[in-house]
Design an enzyme around this catalytic site. Structure first.
Site, PDB file in Angstrom:
ATOM      1  CG  ASP A 140      -0.091   0.139   2.401  1.00  0.00           C
ATOM      2  OD1 ASP A 140       1.205  -0.647   2.568  1.00  0.00           O
ATOM      3  OD2 ASP A 140      -0.442  -0.267   3.475  1.00  0.00           O
ATOM      4  CG  ASP A 267      15.917  -6.496  -1.260  1.00  0.00           C
ATOM      5  OD1 ASP A 267      16.693  -7.797  -1.574  1.00  0.00           O
ATOM      6  OD2 ASP A 267      15.170  -5.944  -0.910  1.00  0.00           O
TER       7      ASP A 267
HETATM    8  P1  AMP Z   1      11.763  -4.930   2.647  1.00  0.00           P
HETATM    9  O1  AMP Z   1      11.557  -6.055   3.329  1.00  0.00           O
HETATM   10  O2  AMP Z   1      11.275  -3.645   3.422  1.00  0.00           O
HETATM   11  O3  AMP Z   1      12.761  -4.256   2.370  1.00  0.00           O
HETATM   12  O4  AMP Z   1      10.560  -5.037   1.312  1.00  0.00           O
HETATM   13  C1  AMP Z   1      11.087  -5.284   0.107  1.00  0.00           C
HETATM   14  C2  AMP Z   1      10.062  -4.096  -0.762  1.00  0.00           C
HETATM   15  O5  AMP Z   1       8.994  -4.941  -0.938  1.00  0.00           O
HETATM   16  C3  AMP Z   1      10.266  -3.274  -1.421  1.00  0.00           C
HETATM   17  O6  AMP Z   1      10.441  -3.237  -2.677  1.00  0.00           O
HETATM   18  C4  AMP Z   1      10.280  -2.060  -0.672  1.00  0.00           C
HETATM   19  O7  AMP Z   1       9.714  -1.158  -1.307  1.00  0.00           O
HETATM   20  C5  AMP Z   1       8.859  -3.279  -0.890  1.00  0.00           C
HETATM   21  N1  AMP Z   1       7.970  -2.825   0.512  1.00  0.00           N
HETATM   22  C6  AMP Z   1       7.498  -3.346   1.253  1.00  0.00           C
HETATM   23  N2  AMP Z   1       6.219  -2.794   2.607  1.00  0.00           N
HETATM   24  C7  AMP Z   1       5.429  -2.370   1.002  1.00  0.00           C
HETATM   25  C8  AMP Z   1       4.629  -1.855   1.304  1.00  0.00           C
HETATM   26  N3  AMP Z   1       3.322  -1.467   2.321  1.00  0.00           N
HETATM   27  N4  AMP Z   1       4.201  -1.117   0.425  1.00  0.00           N
HETATM   28  C9  AMP Z   1       4.538  -1.322  -0.609  1.00  0.00           C
HETATM   29  N5  AMP Z   1       5.935  -1.623  -0.647  1.00  0.00           N
HETATM   30  C10 AMP Z   1       6.546  -1.769   0.334  1.00  0.00           C
HETATM   31 MG    MG Z   2      14.021  -2.962   1.133  1.00  0.00          MG
END
Ligand code: AMP
Ligand code: MG
Length: 503
Positions: A140, A267
């Protein structure tokens, strides 16, 4: 001399208003393939300031008085842009839990621009939780108050501990509802780093076979962040060499303070070798080498003691992506340096945690046997090391305060006798050693339960606990009067708090 210079810089420095921040957005000048340009999405309810960190404001020469203006929450709450900002979401991909995902990107982060400070440093200003982007996939685009408080406090805690990390300027909240396991309120954290480029930024261009973009990216990274390599004939190989070293040392530092990242996907790995992307991280309370802080990590891929191996695995993924620019032999040679670099740094840090300045062959077993005792007794990692600063090396000293951490007192006493002997070989006094140890063994870390107390208060709109914790964690090695409670191990309710990726 250094002091005089500092004063001169300070006097001549002019602090900026929000509108005067000097932006120079080099990432926005890269080819379109690198990002999607778009504006943040304002919250459905008015933004308000939750917490402000003047230490981070100083990094961009921002006048701390600016935080009192209503526009401040507008700008860092995603509803107002100031001149010079060119918002964009960065493209990247990455290996998540070992599996390649061809496109990730900033799904909820928006880079507002890069501010150059008086010292010539460049700081990305990035909103996290600022709404949908083309990379949001099923998300979201939002972050919740809970996760922003954790990122805000932990990045500043890591900086206070002396560990390379992204920083945070402020949290802006709103009554805007966000749906997770339950309804929560949305918030945005303003994150700062010299760069938010990840291993996955290289991977996306490699796997898309866009090797010309890969080279543009590598040249950009070297020009901006490894400028001493610009003229080297083997600059790409040397960039990777340096990153291997930085990553190996960074992970050793995490281990020394008992910290686990929780989601070491490629990432979330910085090309600067700094700690990036705070999610389900954790500082250990009881020492447990297999500590898993991320409740979504069912197989313990990112357990505390797996981090050194995962660091190498992630660097191997990056090495693969650099194949169009660097020979296989050079990449392999760099990767071969990782384990020795990591082990040397880790051993050195652990030796210093015991107050031992010079290295002796017996030190490794002294450290390992202490850790084994701590594990057996479920002793508090931070508090045991801090208490060891008070260890009396005099023959016959009882050291009861330290002995009480351990269930098996006999084994502790045998270890203590070896430690005493080792210390007596060392020429420094107990008092000197204590002083040195207190500069490497923190008194205060961001225990999950401390963050949780601040989060629950903030959810009732009482934000002062966040500010108090921030100030405490920015000075984790100093005794702070009246703050002893914050060094206490968790009460029962705070021992097994679940933190996971979805926040
Ligand atoms: P993370 O695990 O937080 O490093 O996120 C992994 C991927 O998921 C990244 O591309 C983030 O930008 C995306 N992501 C995580 N949470 C959200 C969210 N609530 N809405 C959109 N993208 C998300
Ligand atoms: Mg991340």
């Amino acid at each position: 001399m250094a002091e005089i210079e500092e004063v001169v810089i300070h006097k001549s420095m002019r602090l900026h208003t929000l509108e005067e921040l000097p932006f120079d957005n080099s990432y926005a000048r890269l080819p379109d393939a690198f990002y999607a340009k778009l504006s943040p999405t304002p919250f459905s309810d008015p933004p308000y300031l939750v917490s402000f960190n003047s230490a981070a404001a100083a990094l961009i020469d921002l006048d701390p008085e600016e935080a009192k203006r209503p526009e401040f929450a507008g700008v860092f709450g995603g509803s107002l842009l100031v001149p010079g900002m060119e918002p964009l979401a960065m493209l990247y991909s990455g290996h998540q839990f070992g599996v390649y995902v061809p496109q990730l990107g900033d799904g909820r982060a928006i880079l507002l621009g890069e501010v150059r400070n008086e010292r010539g440093e460049r700081w990305d200003l990035q909103l996290k939780g600022a709404g949908l982007t083309p990379f949001s996939r099923d998300g979201d685009g939002r972050a919740v108050l809970r996760s922003t408080i954790r990122e805000y406090l932990c990045s500043e805690a890591m900086h206070g501990l002396g560990i390379p990390t992204s920083r945070t300027l402020c949290i802006v909240g709103s009554d805007h509802q966000v749906y997770r396991e339950q309804v929560e309120t949305g918030a945005i954290v303003l994150r700062m780093a010299p760069s938010h480029i990840r291993f996955g930024t290289f991977e996306v261009f490699y796997y898309r076979k866009q090797h010309e973009q890969l080279k543009v990216l590598a040249d950009y990274v070297i020009a901006h962040h490894y400028p001493h390599l610009i003229d080297a004939v083997d600059k790409y190989a040397r960039f990777f060499d340096e990153l291997v070293e930085r990553t190996a040392k960074l992970i050793a530092q995490w281990q020394a303070v008992g910290w686990a990242h929780g989601v070491m996907n490629t990432d979330n790995m910085s090309i600067l070798g700094i700690t990036l992307d705070y999610g389900p991280f954790g500082f250990m309370d009881d020492y447990d080498p297999g500590f898993i802080c991320n409740h979504s990590d069912h197989n313990g891929r990112y357990a505390f003691n797996q981090q050194p191996y995962i660091g190498l695995w992630n660097l191997s993924c990056l090495a693969q992506a650099l194949l169009p620019l660097v020979t296989k032999e050079e990449l392999k040679a760099a990767l071969d340096c990782y384990t020795p670099l990591h082990q040397t740094r880790y051993s050195e840090l652990m030796r210093l945690k015991l107050g031992l300045e010079d290295a002796q062959p017996e030190d490794e077993s002294l450290v390992n046997d202490l850790l084994a005792l701590m594990c057996q007794s479920q002793a508090d990692y931070t508090n045991v090391f801090r208490a060891l600063g008070d260890f009396q090396s005099l023959q016959g000293a009882q050291n009861e305060g330290i002995r009480d951490f351990f269930v098996d007192r006999g084994t502790f006493e045998k270890w203590a006798a070896r430690y005493s002997n080792r210390l007596r070989k060392h020429r420094s006094s107990d008092a000197d050693r204590r002083e040195r140890m207190n500069r490497i063994n923190p008194k205060y870390v961001l225990r999950n339960y401390l963050a949780q107390i601040a989060i629950e208060k903030a959810q009732e709109k009482e934000f002062s606990k966040i500010d108090r914790l921030l100030a405490l964690l920015q000075n984790p090695y100093s005794e702070q009067p009246g703050m002893n409670d914050y060094a206490a191990p968790p009460p029962n309710w705070g021992k097994q708090l679940a933190v996971s990726c979805s926040s």
